[in-house]
Scaffold this active site. Sequence first.
Site, mmCIF file in Angstrom:
data_model
loop_
_atom_site.group_PDB
_atom_site.id
_atom_site.type_symbol
_atom_site.label_atom_id
_atom_site.label_comp_id
_atom_site.label_asym_id
_atom_site.label_seq_id
_atom_site.Cartn_x
_atom_site.Cartn_y
_atom_site.Cartn_z
ATOM 1 N N TYR A 59 -14.078 -3.199 9.998
ATOM 2 C CA TYR A 59 -12.717 -2.665 10.085
ATOM 3 C C TYR A 59 -12.080 -3.129 11.404
ATOM 4 O O TYR A 59 -10.953 -3.607 11.422
ATOM 5 C CB TYR A 59 -12.769 -1.139 10.014
ATOM 6 C CG TYR A 59 -11.419 -0.442 10.115
ATOM 7 C CD1 TYR A 59 -10.586 -0.325 9.003
ATOM 8 C CD2 TYR A 59 -10.981 0.105 11.321
ATOM 9 C CE1 TYR A 59 -9.361 0.317 9.098
ATOM 10 C CE2 TYR A 59 -9.763 0.750 11.421
ATOM 11 C CZ TYR A 59 -8.955 0.852 10.308
ATOM 12 O OH TYR A 59 -7.735 1.488 10.396
ATOM 13 N N GLY A 90 0.816 -1.226 0.000
ATOM 14 C CA GLY A 90 0.000 0.000 0.000
ATOM 15 C C GLY A 90 0.842 1.265 0.000
ATOM 16 O O GLY A 90 0.692 2.123 0.871
HETATM 17 N N1 LIG Z 1 -4.991 7.098 8.807
HETATM 18 C C1 LIG Z 1 -5.133 6.777 10.083
HETATM 19 O O1 LIG Z 1 -5.401 7.622 10.938
HETATM 20 C C2 LIG Z 1 -4.928 5.356 10.527
HETATM 21 C C3 LIG Z 1 -5.149 5.061 11.879
HETATM 22 C C4 LIG Z 1 -4.951 3.744 12.303
HETATM 23 C C5 LIG Z 1 -4.523 2.784 11.405
HETATM 24 N N2 LIG Z 1 -4.325 3.111 10.090
HETATM 25 C C6 LIG Z 1 -3.872 2.047 9.188
HETATM 26 O O2 LIG Z 1 -2.792 2.526 8.416
HETATM 27 C C7 LIG Z 1 -2.724 1.785 7.192
HETATM 28 C C8 LIG Z 1 -2.534 2.742 6.027
HETATM 29 O O3 LIG Z 1 -3.705 3.521 5.901
HETATM 30 P P1 LIG Z 1 -3.719 5.030 5.380
HETATM 31 O O4 LIG Z 1 -4.337 5.842 6.438
HETATM 32 O O5 LIG Z 1 -2.383 5.383 4.839
HETATM 33 O O6 LIG Z 1 -4.809 4.875 4.207
HETATM 34 P P2 LIG Z 1 -4.804 5.251 2.658
HETATM 35 O O7 LIG Z 1 -4.201 6.593 2.438
HETATM 36 O O8 LIG Z 1 -6.209 5.008 2.241
HETATM 37 O O9 LIG Z 1 -3.818 4.180 1.991
HETATM 38 C C9 LIG Z 1 -4.159 2.817 1.925
HETATM 39 C C10 LIG Z 1 -3.230 2.115 0.976
HETATM 40 O O10 LIG Z 1 -3.682 0.740 0.859
HETATM 41 C C11 LIG Z 1 -3.896 0.454 -0.515
HETATM 42 N N3 LIG Z 1 -4.957 -0.529 -0.755
HETATM 43 C C12 LIG Z 1 -6.253 -0.448 -0.379
HETATM 44 N N4 LIG Z 1 -6.935 -1.501 -0.855
HETATM 45 C C13 LIG Z 1 -6.054 -2.266 -1.552
HETATM 46 C C14 LIG Z 1 -6.161 -3.465 -2.288
HETATM 47 N N5 LIG Z 1 -7.319 -4.104 -2.450
HETATM 48 N N6 LIG Z 1 -5.050 -3.968 -2.868
HETATM 49 C C15 LIG Z 1 -3.868 -3.319 -2.741
HETATM 50 N N7 LIG Z 1 -3.709 -2.184 -2.080
HETATM 51 C C16 LIG Z 1 -4.792 -1.649 -1.483
HETATM 52 C C17 LIG Z 1 -4.272 1.790 -1.118
HETATM 53 O O11 LIG Z 1 -4.158 1.719 -2.526
HETATM 54 P P3 LIG Z 1 -4.868 2.847 -3.472
HETATM 55 O O12 LIG Z 1 -3.935 4.016 -3.422
HETATM 56 O O13 LIG Z 1 -4.925 2.177 -4.790
HETATM 57 O O14 LIG Z 1 -6.210 3.146 -2.866
HETATM 58 C C18 LIG Z 1 -3.270 2.706 -0.434
HETATM 59 O O15 LIG Z 1 -2.004 2.577 -1.035
HETATM 60 C C19 LIG Z 1 -4.020 0.972 7.113
HETATM 61 O O16 LIG Z 1 -3.753 -0.365 7.467
HETATM 62 C C20 LIG Z 1 -4.909 1.628 8.153
HETATM 63 O O17 LIG Z 1 -5.868 0.743 8.692
HETATM 64 C C21 LIG Z 1 -4.518 4.374 9.635
#
Ligand SMILES: NC(=O)c1ccc[n+]([C@@H]2O[C@H](COP(=O)([O-])OP(=O)(O)OC[C@H]3O[C@@H](n4cnc5c(N)ncnc54)[C@H](OP(=O)(O)O)[C@@H]3O)[C@@H](O)[C@H]2O)c1
Length: 274
Positions: free
Chosen positions: A169, A13
């Site tokens: 989630y 990701g």
């Molecule tokens: N943001 C927060 O505050 C927060 C808090 C707690 C935990 N997290 C965790 O941090 C991690 C990263 O999240 P983020 O906040 O950076 O979210 P994000 O900006 O939405 O990025 C998610 C990444 O995962 C990829 N992805 C989603 N579905 C996929 C699939 N089917 N196959 C391959 N890749 C896929 C996305 O690809 P695309 O670019 O193609 O969509 C993107 O690169 C996640 O595990 C999330 O649960 C985030």
Amino acid sequence: MRPLDEQTILVTGTTDGLGRALADRLAADGATVLAHGRDEQRGLATVSEIRRATGNDDVHWLRADLASLDEVRGLADQVIAEYDALHGLVNNAGIGTVEGGGRRLESRDGYELRFAVNYLAGYLLTRLLVPLLVRSAPARIVTVSSVGQAPIDFDDVMLERGYSGLEAYGQSKLAQVMMTFDLAEELDPLAVTANCLHPGTFMPTKMVRAAGVSPATPLSEGVAATLRLVADPSLDGVSGRYYNGAREAEPDPQARDPLARRLLHELSDRLCGL
Ligand SMILES: NC(=O)c1ccc[n+]([C@@H]2O[C@H](COP(=O)([O-])OP(=O)(O)OC[C@H]3O[C@@H](n4cnc5c(N)ncnc54)[C@H](OP(=O)(O)O)[C@@H]3O)[C@@H](O)[C@H]2O)c1
């Protein structure tokens, strides 16, 4: 651990958010970065931007849609075929609570989508890459979970009876913690460690914006907390921990329940055909 410029690290990701920022940082520190995502064009653009910004040409694109276990197997096969060593695996890719309008969706294998993408894909990828990680020791598995956890109802893991994106989630994120604890029990921590974390609360990423929530933690804090688990030498041999940012924390109690852990492990092996 080896210095970062002697390590090969796969981050899932990397086309957005935390994964993108972490890949940037690892590349800047000289690591060979295997940058995964699902969209070929955005992935190739991401890799060339990271190469240009960091001057590190050892950044390589790997495409796989984690909503398909066949594509996860293809990703693992490609890594094993093309790289002699893997010192870090960061299971970061994920979908939030509102993708698909918060409705119940299914993966290509017919599994509830958040469970499939956030947990099961990382489970299969990790299991398939463990032999390479062990051969490359010392190595680290870092899984990006969340403080947003919900216990798993083993009578309805696919959430067919009533559905909420938040619960889906949450159970996927707790399953990641349970996987981490199992891996830590199975693997020699002097060879391969397995840790997981809540990177930060409401960082300004796509999934948080989509949920209409005001960002509360800078992305840089999440990057620092995740990078610490990947690269801080003081964590050599430290395994089986769950962190909230940089602080060790206690996950939902189900993560310590031996029966729940066994049920999840058996179910995951069965769903993944392992
Ligand atoms: N943001 C927060 O505050 C927060 C808090 C707690 C935990 N997290 C965790 O941090 C991690 C990263 O999240 P983020 O906040 O950076 O979210 P994000 O900006 O939405 O990025 C998610 C990444 O995962 C990829 N992805 C989603 N579905 C996929 C699939 N089917 N196959 C391959 N890749 C896929 C996305 O690809 P695309 O670019 O193609 O969509 C993107 O690169 C996640 O595990 C999330 O649960 C985030």
